[in-house]
Scaffold this motif. Structure first.
Motif, PDB file in Angstrom:
ATOM      1  N   LYS A   1      19.901  24.567 -27.215  1.00 45.21           N
ATOM      2  CA  LYS A   1      20.077  26.207 -27.550  1.00 45.21           C
ATOM      3  C   LYS A   1      20.441  27.022 -26.207  1.00 45.21           C
ATOM      4  CE  LYS A   1      16.588  28.895 -28.887  1.00 45.21           C
ATOM      5  NZ  LYS A   1      15.361  28.908 -29.646  1.00 45.21           N
ATOM      6  N   GLU A   2      20.056  26.698 -25.296  1.00 42.95           N
ATOM      7  CA  GLU A   2      20.330  27.632 -23.894  1.00 42.95           C
ATOM      8  C   GLU A   2      21.440  27.234 -23.566  1.00 42.95           C
ATOM      9  OE1 GLU A   2      17.440  26.624 -21.071  1.00 42.95           O
ATOM     10  OE2 GLU A   2      16.159  28.379 -21.372  1.00 42.95           O
ATOM     11  N   ARG A   3      22.116  26.006 -23.685  1.00 46.58           N
ATOM     12  CA  ARG A   3      23.170  25.501 -23.188  1.00 46.58           C
ATOM     13  C   ARG A   3      24.380  26.344 -24.132  1.00 46.58           C
ATOM     14  NH1 ARG A   3      24.661  19.284 -23.145  1.00 46.58           N
ATOM     15  NH2 ARG A   3      24.778  19.622 -25.396  1.00 46.58           N
ATOM     16  N   ALA A   4      24.202  26.310 -25.388  1.00 48.63           N
ATOM     17  CA  ALA A   4      25.069  26.722 -26.258  1.00 48.63           C
ATOM     18  C   ALA A   4      25.600  28.342 -25.738  1.00 48.63           C
ATOM     19  CB  ALA A   4      24.974  26.841 -27.464  1.00 48.63           C
ATOM     20  N   SER A   5      24.168  28.883 -25.562  1.00 47.18           N
ATOM     21  CA  SER A   5      24.191  30.308 -25.046  1.00 47.18           C
ATOM     22  C   SER A   5      24.726  30.623 -23.890  1.00 47.18           C
ATOM     23  CB  SER A   5      22.940  30.998 -25.276  1.00 47.18           C
ATOM     24  OG  SER A   5      22.537  32.106 -24.535  1.00 47.18           O
ATOM     25  N   ARG A   6      24.572  29.765 -22.887  1.00 47.20           N
ATOM     26  CA  ARG A   6      24.943  29.904 -21.527  1.00 47.20           C
ATOM     27  C   ARG A   6      26.542  29.848 -21.550  1.00 47.20           C
ATOM     28  NH1 ARG A   6      19.651  27.719 -18.304  1.00 47.20           N
ATOM     29  NH2 ARG A   6      18.446  29.659 -18.779  1.00 47.20           N
ATOM     30  N   LEU A   7      26.917  28.799 -22.399  1.00 47.78           N
ATOM     31  CA  LEU A   7      28.525  28.339 -22.369  1.00 47.78           C
ATOM     32  C   LEU A   7      29.127  29.524 -22.989  1.00 47.78           C
ATOM     33  CD1 LEU A   7      28.610  24.580 -23.436  1.00 47.78           C
ATOM     34  CD2 LEU A   7      29.626  25.598 -21.445  1.00 47.78           C
ATOM     35  N   ALA A   8      28.568  30.404 -23.754  1.00 45.74           N
ATOM     36  CA  ALA A   8      29.176  31.643 -24.297  1.00 45.74           C
ATOM     37  C   ALA A   8      29.237  32.534 -23.047  1.00 45.74           C
ATOM     38  CB  ALA A   8      28.471  31.952 -25.727  1.00 45.74           C
ATOM     39  N   LEU A   9      28.245  32.775 -22.553  1.00 42.76           N
ATOM     40  CA  LEU A   9      28.443  33.685 -21.522  1.00 42.76           C
ATOM     41  C   LEU A   9      29.427  33.276 -20.415  1.00 42.76           C
ATOM     42  CD1 LEU A   9      24.790  34.684 -20.283  1.00 42.76           C
ATOM     43  CD2 LEU A   9      26.204  36.149 -21.219  1.00 42.76           C
ATOM     44  N   CYS A  10      29.581  32.039 -20.114  1.00 44.15           N
ATOM     45  CA  CYS A  10      30.688  31.667 -19.301  1.00 44.15           C
ATOM     46  C   CYS A  10      32.068  32.097 -19.911  1.00 44.15           C
ATOM     47  CB  CYS A  10      30.612  30.315 -19.036  1.00 44.15           C
ATOM     48  SG  CYS A  10      29.189  29.545 -18.061  1.00 44.15           S
ATOM     49  N   GLU A  11      32.217  31.875 -21.179  1.00 40.44           N
ATOM     50  CA  GLU A  11      33.365  31.812 -21.598  1.00 40.44           C
ATOM     51  C   GLU A  11      33.821  33.130 -21.689  1.00 40.44           C
ATOM     52  OE1 GLU A  11      33.943  28.905 -25.199  1.00 40.44           O
ATOM     53  OE2 GLU A  11      34.658  30.909 -26.158  1.00 40.44           O
ATOM     54  N   LEU A  12      32.915  34.030 -22.163  1.00 39.47           N
ATOM     55  CA  LEU A  12      33.260  35.576 -22.173  1.00 39.47           C
ATOM     56  C   LEU A  12      33.572  36.221 -20.686  1.00 39.47           C
ATOM     57  CD1 LEU A  12      30.585  36.564 -24.541  1.00 39.47           C
ATOM     58  CD2 LEU A  12      33.070  36.910 -24.976  1.00 39.47           C
ATOM     59  N   ALA A  13      32.737  35.571 -19.873  1.00 35.52           N
ATOM     60  CA  ALA A  13      32.868  35.999 -18.296  1.00 35.52           C
ATOM     61  C   ALA A  13      34.454  35.394 -17.984  1.00 35.52           C
ATOM     62  CB  ALA A  13      31.802  35.595 -17.439  1.00 35.52           C
ATOM     63  N   GLY A  14      34.685  34.431 -18.332  1.00 31.32           N
ATOM     64  CA  GLY A  14      35.972  33.965 -18.094  1.00 31.32           C
ATOM     65  C   GLY A  14      37.163  34.651 -18.977  1.00 31.32           C
ATOM     66  N   ARG A  15      36.892  34.961 -19.903  1.00 27.17           N
ATOM     67  CA  ARG A  15      38.032  35.727 -20.637  1.00 27.17           C
ATOM     68  C   ARG A  15      38.136  37.280 -19.875  1.00 27.17           C
ATOM     69  NH1 ARG A  15      36.284  35.885 -26.666  1.00 27.17           N
ATOM     70  NH2 ARG A  15      37.805  37.429 -26.815  1.00 27.17           N
ATOM     71  N   VAL A  16      36.962  37.969 -19.718  1.00 24.52           N
ATOM     72  CA  VAL A  16      36.929  39.141 -18.891  1.00 24.52           C
ATOM     73  C   VAL A  16      37.951  39.165 -17.569  1.00 24.52           C
ATOM     74  CG1 VAL A  16      35.785  41.277 -18.206  1.00 24.52           C
ATOM     75  CG2 VAL A  16      35.113  40.191 -20.248  1.00 24.52           C
ATOM     76  N   LEU A  17      37.489  38.008 -16.840  1.00 21.55           N
ATOM     77  CA  LEU A  17      37.910  37.828 -15.496  1.00 21.55           C
ATOM     78  C   LEU A  17      39.506  37.889 -15.670  1.00 21.55           C
ATOM     79  CD1 LEU A  17      37.489  37.845 -12.560  1.00 21.55           C
ATOM     80  CD2 LEU A  17      36.708  35.453 -13.007  1.00 21.55           C
ATOM     81  N   LYS A  18      40.010  36.747 -16.530  1.00 25.85           N
ATOM     82  CA  LYS A  18      41.401  36.580 -16.652  1.00 25.85           C
ATOM     83  C   LYS A  18      42.247  37.908 -17.191  1.00 25.85           C
ATOM     84  CE  LYS A  18      44.453  33.525 -19.266  1.00 25.85           C
ATOM     85  NZ  LYS A  18      44.957  32.723 -18.377  1.00 25.85           N
ATOM     86  N   GLN A  19      41.578  38.713 -18.088  1.00 22.43           N
ATOM     87  CA  GLN A  19      42.266  39.813 -18.957  1.00 22.43           C
ATOM     88  C   GLN A  19      42.130  40.680 -17.511  1.00 22.43           C
ATOM     89  OE1 GLN A  19      43.159  41.267 -22.344  1.00 22.43           O
ATOM     90  NE2 GLN A  19      44.191  42.051 -20.581  1.00 22.43           N
ATOM     91  N   GLY A  20      41.021  41.065 -16.850  1.00 17.10           N
ATOM     92  CA  GLY A  20      41.094  42.113 -15.622  1.00 17.10           C
ATOM     93  C   GLY A  20      42.324  41.571 -14.751  1.00 17.10           C
ATOM     94  N   LEU A  21      42.182  40.429 -14.441  1.00 15.49           N
ATOM     95  CA  LEU A  21      43.472  39.970 -13.307  1.00 15.49           C
ATOM     96  C   LEU A  21      44.795  40.315 -14.200  1.00 15.49           C
ATOM     97  CD1 LEU A  21      41.554  36.702 -11.926  1.00 15.49           C
ATOM     98  CD2 LEU A  21      42.193  38.953 -10.689  1.00 15.49           C
ATOM     99  N   GLU A  22      44.857  39.897 -15.253  1.00 21.70           N
ATOM    100  CA  GLU A  22      46.060  40.044 -15.763  1.00 21.70           C
ATOM    101  C   GLU A  22      46.648  41.627 -15.766  1.00 21.70           C
ATOM    102  OE1 GLU A  22      46.280  37.262 -19.243  1.00 21.70           O
ATOM    103  OE2 GLU A  22      47.147  39.156 -20.382  1.00 21.70           O
ATOM    104  N   ILE A  23      45.468  42.652 -15.910  1.00 22.44           N
ATOM    105  CA  ILE A  23      45.851  44.107 -15.916  1.00 22.44           C
ATOM    106  C   ILE A  23      46.372  44.211 -14.459  1.00 22.44           C
ATOM    107  CG2 ILE A  23      44.895  46.166 -15.666  1.00 22.44           C
ATOM    108  CD1 ILE A  23      43.116  45.450 -17.686  1.00 22.44           C
ATOM    109  N   LEU A  24      45.920  43.619 -13.580  1.00 20.61           N
ATOM    110  CA  LEU A  24      46.567  43.759 -12.079  1.00 20.61           C
ATOM    111  C   LEU A  24      47.669  42.915 -12.025  1.00 20.61           C
ATOM    112  CD1 LEU A  24      43.050  43.429 -10.331  1.00 20.61           C
ATOM    113  CD2 LEU A  24      44.070  45.654 -11.032  1.00 20.61           C
ATOM    114  N   GLY A  25      48.148  42.439 -12.853  1.00 17.59           N
ATOM    115  CA  GLY A  25      49.465  41.465 -12.747  1.00 17.59           C
ATOM    116  C   GLY A  25      49.223  40.029 -11.871  1.00 17.59           C
ATOM    117  N   ILE A  26      47.846  39.895 -11.845  1.00 20.22           N
ATOM    118  CA  ILE A  26      47.859  38.374 -11.257  1.00 20.22           C
ATOM    119  C   ILE A  26      47.611  37.296 -12.133  1.00 20.22           C
ATOM    120  CG2 ILE A  26      45.937  37.502  -9.649  1.00 20.22           C
ATOM    121  CD1 ILE A  26      45.758  40.294  -8.364  1.00 20.22           C
ATOM    122  N   ALA A  27      48.170  36.247 -11.917  1.00 20.38           N
ATOM    123  CA  ALA A  27      48.237  35.064 -12.828  1.00 20.38           C
ATOM    124  C   ALA A  27      46.990  34.312 -12.546  1.00 20.38           C
ATOM    125  CB  ALA A  27      49.456  34.109 -12.475  1.00 20.38           C
ATOM    126  N   THR A  28      46.429  33.683 -13.225  1.00 16.99           N
ATOM    127  CA  THR A  28      45.191  32.649 -13.012  1.00 16.99           C
ATOM    128  C   THR A  28      45.625  31.189 -12.816  1.00 16.99           C
ATOM    129  OG1 THR A  28      44.518  32.529 -15.305  1.00 16.99           O
ATOM    130  CG2 THR A  28      43.370  33.845 -13.964  1.00 16.99           C
TER     131      THR A  28
END
Ligand code: ARG
Length: 572
Positions: free
Chosen positions: A541-568
């Motif tokens: 249960k915890e694993r699924a929840s924490r994986l979701a947190l990781c995934e969202l953090a990754g998406r936000v980080l990527k989107q933020g860098l994309e705004i700055l014109g920085i590829a990942t």
């Protein structure tokens, strides 16, 4: 997000208690100190003051019937009438679940999209782009990206300097002294060389002066030979600029240089004269400024020889853009030295077109300094070319990548180094307050720790590697049972929710440093979470929840860098 919902309720409540109040002034902002809550509002104090009421009493009256219980714990009134809101974990989880379903990524599109023209980069033909153009290109591109993401219609225009007296000198040099093979291998270098050559003898040598003048007049009069040389200079320059743009991933909708406006300049001058805004003075056409402006010298619209100036071209450009695209705002991205130019331009424009409601914004920036604190130059005192700078960034990044990953095949290491090197240059340009000068420092910008692109890109690869490991063991992310129990989980989740605030702040103030700092904090919170909260090893249960947190953090980080014109990159 939640702050907007809370704000809306608070505004409704203010409206019913104080029907005459301007509720747009009622705002809910993140709490600077999370000890006191997640969001706060200090707007009631001003409303109370206007009405000569006791601010705490007003706050109590408003909060008494303020219904935000679905998102917040009990609202606290603090100090002289601050409201502090602490959001419920379940409400945070709700926002994250919506993001996981793809309903949003913690920001909302602007409800009232606008049309904007962004004028950026704008280098000069026959001259290498210098570091001053780096900031304009990188900053301008990031601003365009954020505005577009928020739903605005943005027209980008590269206002290249492709006209002016420098072409007299360039034509003299081209005809007398051009080295064709140099021109082929390094067009901007060769054009720079012939320009400098002529320029060196220009002041002392009347003959050189005269021939430069004659060549310029011939060009202006449409001489076929001079026109074709001039076009060649532009074509060659644009090809060189394009190399830099494609490395940076920057594109433009239009490249309308100064020469495009030539046919319109006389008309602008005549119009200003007819309207009494300009006048003849000692054979020139000039605009005098009011005492209140503190500008003692007039702006010259047409010189004595009939030639137009930078300001005249910019007036014609402004008029053209407004007629063609009907923007509600035009944004100019240049260095600080052009402040006076734009102040005067905007001033003259508003006198010329008093009924125009267009917003004119000069987004200016400071200088890039070398390691010794003086303007950034090569050892021999030349301006540093942008291409060479990017080469060096990639090479230096390759050393770092190779140290960390000696076993990756070279082509892969090079590709990672490209992303890291270009990202590092961009980030070091976007991170400081744009109005201050900053020191260009290779070691600092390529460091794995501290507020750098390398650190953020590395955080992203860690998130991606968690996802790969999860896939290997067949673990899936899920927000069905989101656990915001550990401080690390909760802090990360709440920070994700604040993404939109930094995006909006960047777009309204034209300051990417807000977003950079947000992302730096995000990476830090992710790493604290990851240290304290096992993901793959956790029970299901915890694993699924924490994986979701990781995934969202990754998406936000990527989107933020994309705004700055920085590829990942997936690995580093
Ligand atoms: N070419 C100019 C320069 O390098 C910048 C032009 C900025 N844009 C404008 N519309 N004036 O300094």
């Amino acid at each position: 997000m939640l702050d907007k919902l809370i704000q809306c309720r608070l505004q409704e409540r203010v409206r019913s208690v104080l029907p005459d109040a301007n509720i747009d002034t009622v705002q809910v902002r993140p709490c600077p100190d999370l000890k006191f809550g997640d969001y706060q509002s200090n707007s009631l104090m001003a409303l109370a003051k206007e009405r000569k009421r006791n601010p705490r009493q007003l706050a109590e009256e408003i909060v008494g019937d303020l219904d935000v219980a679905e998102w917040c714990e009990k609202v606290e009134i603090a100090g002289a009438g601050f409201l502090n809101f602490r959001v419920k974990n379940e409400a945070v989880a709700g926002v994250l679940r919506a993001a996981a379903r793809g309903e949003h990524l913690f920001f909302e599109k602007c409800p009232k999209p606008r049309t904007l023209v962004v004028d950026f980069s704008s280098p000069n033909v026959a001259k290498p782009m210098h570091v001053g153009h780096i900031r304009s290109t990188i900053l301008g591109d990031a601003l365009v990206r954020v505005l577009r993401l928020l739903g605005h219609q943005v027209i980008t225009d590269n206002h290249i300097g492709d006209w002016g007296t420098q072409f007299g000198k360039l034509l003299v040099g081209w005809k007398k002294d051009l080295d064709r093979s140099n021109l082929e291998s390094d067009p901007l270098g060769e054009m720079g060389r012939i320009y400098k050559q002529v320029n060196a003898s220009f002041e002392a040598d009347e003959e050189v002066k005269n021939s430069a003048r004659q060549e310029l007049v011939k060009l202006q009069d449409g001489d076929v030979v001079n026109l074709s040389i001039w076009r060649e200079m532009i074509d060659l320059s644009l090809k060189e600029f394009e190399k830099v743009y494609s490395r940076l991933g920057v594109t433009f909708d239009h490249v309308l240089g100064e020469s495009f406006y030539n046919p319109k300049l006389k008309g602008v001058a005549k119009d200003l004269l007819d309207l009494g805004i300009a006048q003849e003075s000692e054979g020139a056409t000039v605009v005098f400024f009011d005492k209140a402006t503190n500008w003692s010298d007039p702006s010259i619209i047409l010189k004595r020889d009939g030639g137009a100036n930078y300001t005249t071209t910019d007036l014609a450009t402004l008029e053209y853009r407004l007629k063609t695209w009907q923007p509600s705002e035009i944004v100019y991205v240049t260095d600080a030295r052009q402040q006076l130019h734009f102040q005067q331009l905007f001033h003259i424009y508003h006198r010329w077109r008093p009924s125009s409601s267009v917003v004119l914004s000069h987004v200016w920036f400071g200088m890039i300094l070398g390691p010794d604190g003086t303007p950034f130059k090569t050892r021999t005192g030349e301006n540093i070319g942008l291409n060479a700078l990017l080469d060096e960034a990639e090479e230096r990044a390759l050393v770092t990548v190779t140290e960390k990953n000696p076993n990756l095949p070279e082509s892969e290491r090079r590709e990672i180094a490209r992303v890291v090197g270009i990202g590092a240059v961009k980030y070091s340009d976007l991170l400081p307050n744009r109005q201050s000068d900053y020191r260009f420092d290779w070691d600092k910008m390529l460091a794995l720790t501290g507020n750098t692109a390398v650190y953020l890109l590395y955080a992203y690869t860690r998130i991606r590697s968690v996802a790969r490991k999860a896939a290997e063991v067949g673990a899936k992310a899920s927000t069905d049972n989101l656990q915001l129990v550990q401080p690390g989980e909760l802090a990360l989740a709440k920070h994700l929710m604040r993404f939109g605030l930094s995006v909006e702040a960047m777009a309204t103030e034209y300051r990417p440093n807000y977003l950079c700092n947000y992302l730096f904090e995000l990476a830090g919170l992710f790493s604290q979470f990851y240290e304290k909260c096992p993901v793959i090893q956790a029970e299901e249960k915890e694993r699924a929840s924490r994986l979701a947190l990781c995934e969202l953090a990754g998406r936000v980080l990527k989107q933020g860098l994309e705004i700055l014109g920085i590829a990942t990159t997936e690995r580093m």
